[in-house]
Design an enzyme around this catalytic site. Sequence first.
Site, short mmCIF file in Angstrom:
data_model
loop_
_atom_site.label_atom_id
_atom_site.label_comp_id
_atom_site.label_asym_id
_atom_site.label_seq_id
_atom_site.Cartn_x
_atom_site.Cartn_y
_atom_site.Cartn_z
N LYS A 4 -11.73 -2.84 3.44
CA LYS A 4 -12.20 -3.33 2.14
C LYS A 4 -13.64 -2.92 1.89
O LYS A 4 -14.03 -2.63 0.75
CB LYS A 4 -12.08 -4.86 2.09
CG LYS A 4 -10.71 -5.39 2.46
CD LYS A 4 -9.69 -5.17 1.36
CE LYS A 4 -8.28 -5.44 1.83
NZ LYS A 4 -7.57 -4.32 2.44
N GLU A 50 -19.45 -11.13 -1.60
CA GLU A 50 -19.40 -10.85 -3.03
C GLU A 50 -19.66 -12.12 -3.81
O GLU A 50 -19.47 -13.22 -3.29
CB GLU A 50 -17.99 -10.36 -3.43
CG GLU A 50 -17.61 -8.99 -2.93
CD GLU A 50 -16.17 -8.64 -3.24
OE1 GLU A 50 -15.37 -9.55 -3.55
OE2 GLU A 50 -15.83 -7.45 -3.17
N HIS A 94 -1.34 -16.33 -2.36
CA HIS A 94 -1.33 -14.86 -2.33
C HIS A 94 0.07 -14.27 -2.36
O HIS A 94 0.25 -13.09 -2.12
CB HIS A 94 -2.16 -14.33 -1.16
CG HIS A 94 -3.53 -14.94 -1.14
ND1 HIS A 94 -4.46 -14.64 -2.09
CD2 HIS A 94 -4.08 -15.88 -0.34
CE1 HIS A 94 -5.56 -15.35 -1.87
NE2 HIS A 94 -5.35 -16.11 -0.83
N ARG A 115 1.16 1.89 -1.64
CA ARG A 115 2.62 1.87 -1.47
C ARG A 115 3.29 1.60 -2.83
O ARG A 115 2.60 1.27 -3.79
CB ARG A 115 3.00 0.72 -0.52
CG ARG A 115 2.52 -0.62 -1.06
CD ARG A 115 3.08 -1.82 -0.34
NE ARG A 115 2.80 -3.03 -1.09
CZ ARG A 115 1.65 -3.70 -1.09
NH1 ARG A 115 0.65 -3.29 -0.35
NH2 ARG A 115 1.50 -4.78 -1.82
C1 MV4 Z 1 -11.94 -12.74 -4.64
C2 MV4 Z 1 -11.75 -13.83 -5.51
C3 MV4 Z 1 -12.84 -14.25 -6.27
N1 MV4 Z 1 -14.03 -13.63 -6.15
N2 MV4 Z 1 -13.15 -12.15 -4.57
C4 MV4 Z 1 -7.59 -12.84 -2.74
C5 MV4 Z 1 -6.86 -11.78 -1.98
C6 MV4 Z 1 -7.90 -10.84 -1.55
N3 MV4 Z 1 -7.38 -9.53 -1.50
C7 MV4 Z 1 -9.00 -10.99 -2.53
N4 MV4 Z 1 -8.80 -12.27 -3.15
C8 MV4 Z 1 -9.73 -12.81 -3.96
N5 MV4 Z 1 -10.96 -12.25 -3.89
C9 MV4 Z 1 -14.15 -12.60 -5.31
N6 MV4 Z 1 -15.34 -11.99 -5.21
C10 MV4 Z 1 -10.50 -14.40 -5.61
C11 MV4 Z 1 -9.48 -13.89 -4.82
C12 MV4 Z 1 -8.21 -14.52 -5.03
C13 MV4 Z 1 -7.17 -13.83 -5.65
C14 MV4 Z 1 -7.30 -12.51 -6.05
C15 MV4 Z 1 -6.28 -11.85 -6.66
C16 MV4 Z 1 -5.09 -12.51 -6.89
C17 MV4 Z 1 -4.92 -13.82 -6.51
C18 MV4 Z 1 -5.96 -14.49 -5.88
C19 MV4 Z 1 -5.79 -15.81 -5.50
C20 MV4 Z 1 -6.80 -16.47 -4.88
C21 MV4 Z 1 -8.02 -15.82 -4.64
#
Ligand code: MV4
Length: 494
Positions: free
Chosen positions: A116, A200, A235, A291
């Site tokens: 990431k 972040e 998720h 994918r």
């Molecule tokens: C975040 C976020 C809010 N702010 N990053 C969740 C999965 C991971 N790949 C990244 N995720 C998140 N990162 C920042 N800076 C909120 C999430 C997140 C989320 C992101 C996409 C789809 C669903 C989610 C559910 C909870 C938290």
Amino acid sequence: MFQKILVANRSEIAIRVMRACREMDIKTVAVYSEADKHALFAKYADEAHYIGLPPASQSYLRMDRILDIAEKTGAQAIHPGYGFLSENVTFARECENRGIVFIGPSSASIDAAGSKITARRTMEKAGVPVIPGISEDIKDTAFALEAAEEIGYPVIVKAAAGGGGMGMKIANNKEELIDALESTRKIAKSTFGDATIFMEKYLKHPRHIEFQILADTHGNTLHVNERECSIQRRHQKLIEESPSPIMTPELRAEMGMAAINAAKAIDYTNAGTVEFMYSDGDYYFLEMNTRLQVEHPITEMVTGLDLVRKQIRIAAGETLNWKQEDIKINGWAIECRINAEDPLNDFTPSPGKLRRYRSPGGPGIRVDSGVHTGYTISPFYDSMVSKLISWGKHRNEAIEKMRRALYEYIISGVTTNIPFHKAVLRNPHFLQGELSTHFIDDFDIMTQVQDVVDSEMEKGATLASAIGADDKKIAAISAAVRMYVGDNITTKDV
Ligand code: MV4
């Protein structure tokens, strides 16, 4: 073009890939575990080979066995589907080494998207918007505290090797940040074997919007519109739609170009997805999925493209011979993931035998599944029963069709999340397109799921008294079956 493809996956996605192969007159090789020896996908293939015991680590993740079978059967290419080996750098590289075409990007692109922190840095360099934060390993707590003041709380600490929501911690102030740095580093080390962490700004109510990319091996990269996947739980995506209710042609052009630049920055080829978080008019790169995704059918429904056929053609070296302007959107598509899980019991998986199964159909409905009456949903794998996809000329029509299809669905023997989908598809906020990744909590959806279940029980109870059954639950299921099939099934049959 390939004459034979090995499909290194199971269930609905294995069938989805083999359907494209059959249409293209390409022979298919299935690989199956002990748990799947009677599964439909193994029968659908031209030939099927046993690869081991039910736990994925002893079958679907056994690269050595799968590669040996590919060589032995003369398969020229392997389609990995999603999950399992689909984003495994070692597997993609091993295919490359053995001269078997991996239907997906190069191992180097998978690698570049995998970390990431590296992906963040690459995207920054390529001019793709990333969330304000630090794009390097945080070793120095004082530096992180200083940076957090500048970014502004809340912040989120993430493991570079994380994904799917694992290894992330939110911090609202200095004390919490000190704590989050330490605990995330520890989890990163123990879970992923890589203690690299970054930070972040934390977005509170983002929408999850992703762009589908197609890139050939001759330098042509296109986006084929977005999907909105904001309705998730822990998720796990539950409902996806295309297009996104908030999209405008201008924003689509801009985000689409960012997605293309993201793909180009890692020399991406084949089908892939660039995920963004969207909040208040701003969008930020989140990660790239290297994918074919579960929710790819909604893109197929609104673009008329067959993404699996495209994947195979790209892998065989064919050129994408259209321009971005040629990609249009026709109507609206929604996907509901139908899972064998109990929404009223914390979505606990409910594996077991499908005693009665009849899937919906009719205008505007597509069902992708690998199950049938009498099929047993195994506890060893995910509990997906099917993907129910609706298409309409506009969002409301897609919603109406989905509601009607959910009403038609008959599944007994396992508990499903259909009441969850019924509740969402009549929720006023959903109807307004008011979505976020906190949708389920923000709008108290679980109470509405309970209401759906209660009202269906009530209907069942009325019928139960008429037919003299005591067990309300059995009667309710029976009622649903009778209502739809209209034959003389008695409660004893259910
Ligand atoms: C975040 C976020 C809010 N702010 N990053 C969740 C999965 C991971 N790949 C990244 N995720 C998140 N990162 C920042 N800076 C909120 C999430 C997140 C989320 C992101 C996409 C789809 C669903 C989610 C559910 C909870 C938290």
